[in-house]
Enzyme design. Sequence first.
Site, PDB file in Angstrom:
ATOM      1  N   SER A 137       9.574  39.453  30.663  1.00  0.00           N
ATOM      2  CA  SER A 137      10.095  39.739  31.997  1.00  0.00           C
ATOM      3  C   SER A 137       8.938  40.008  32.936  1.00  0.00           C
ATOM      4  CB  SER A 137      11.014  40.965  31.941  1.00  0.00           C
ATOM      5  OG  SER A 137      11.356  41.411  33.234  1.00  0.00           O
ATOM      6  N   TYR A 149      12.069  49.632  28.720  1.00  0.00           N
ATOM      7  CA  TYR A 149      12.263  48.184  28.838  1.00  0.00           C
ATOM      8  C   TYR A 149      10.966  47.511  29.282  1.00  0.00           C
ATOM      9  CZ  TYR A 149      13.981  43.645  30.312  1.00  0.00           C
ATOM     10  OH  TYR A 149      14.148  42.290  30.458  1.00  0.00           O
TER      11      TYR A 149
END
Length: 258
Positions: A137, A149
């Site tokens: 990401s 995350y």
Amino acid sequence: MSRPVAVVTGPTSGLGAGYARRYAADGYDLVLVSRDVERLEALATELRGSHGGAVEVLPADLADAAGRAKVAERLRAGVRVLVNNAGFGTSGEFWTADPALLQSQLDVNVTAVMQLTRAALPAMVEAGAGTVINIASVAGLLSGRGSTYSASKAWVVSFTEGLAGGLHGTGVGIHVVCPGYVHTEFHERAGIDMATLPSFMWMEVDDVVAASLADIARGDVVSVPGLQYKALTTVSRLIPRGLSRTLTNTFGRGRGRT
């Protein structure tokens, strides 16, 4: 001649489904890995009907050691492509999050990527051909983009770049894709409200898949689809990390998620 095989984790929606459809269209047989058997079967039926290739359904929970072991066993038998796409984020702050949920996130986003890649590579190296695609990401490239995350995706980026050097000259490629905001189920599942995000920051699944595979075909180890995200990540590397964190928290929704 037998058809090449691509394994895709997390293919029941979003980017995983996009990669599965693209590889099926390109003449690959598929192995689809997810917990959701009903949606796996639906996608498998779709792909068999539209492209005629073999599609194997492999139900497995990648947060569970037994599930990861089952997928690793299939990979050791030999595949041409592995797409490590499965992963998830959560809303809320780290200090209020369920510790079991945080561990599950780490197991899916990091441990599964490491173990499945390790299982797939020996047969690829022996054959002198293969591709591993790890879906990370933009969050893994930006300081302050959430906590666990972002950290898990930063690990995936670093892992991929380091391993790419070791694989040089073997005929096997490893690549990491760092998308920004994509119209998928990701944010809804995480419980993150994205209603006020400007429209120009959104990308579509097929555009991300096409751009990333074009980057991979050129030999790029790190793929950042979308001009807006290429610009954002380039600028973030040029400014002090403290300023990058401030900008991320102010404009990039760096709070309220793990």
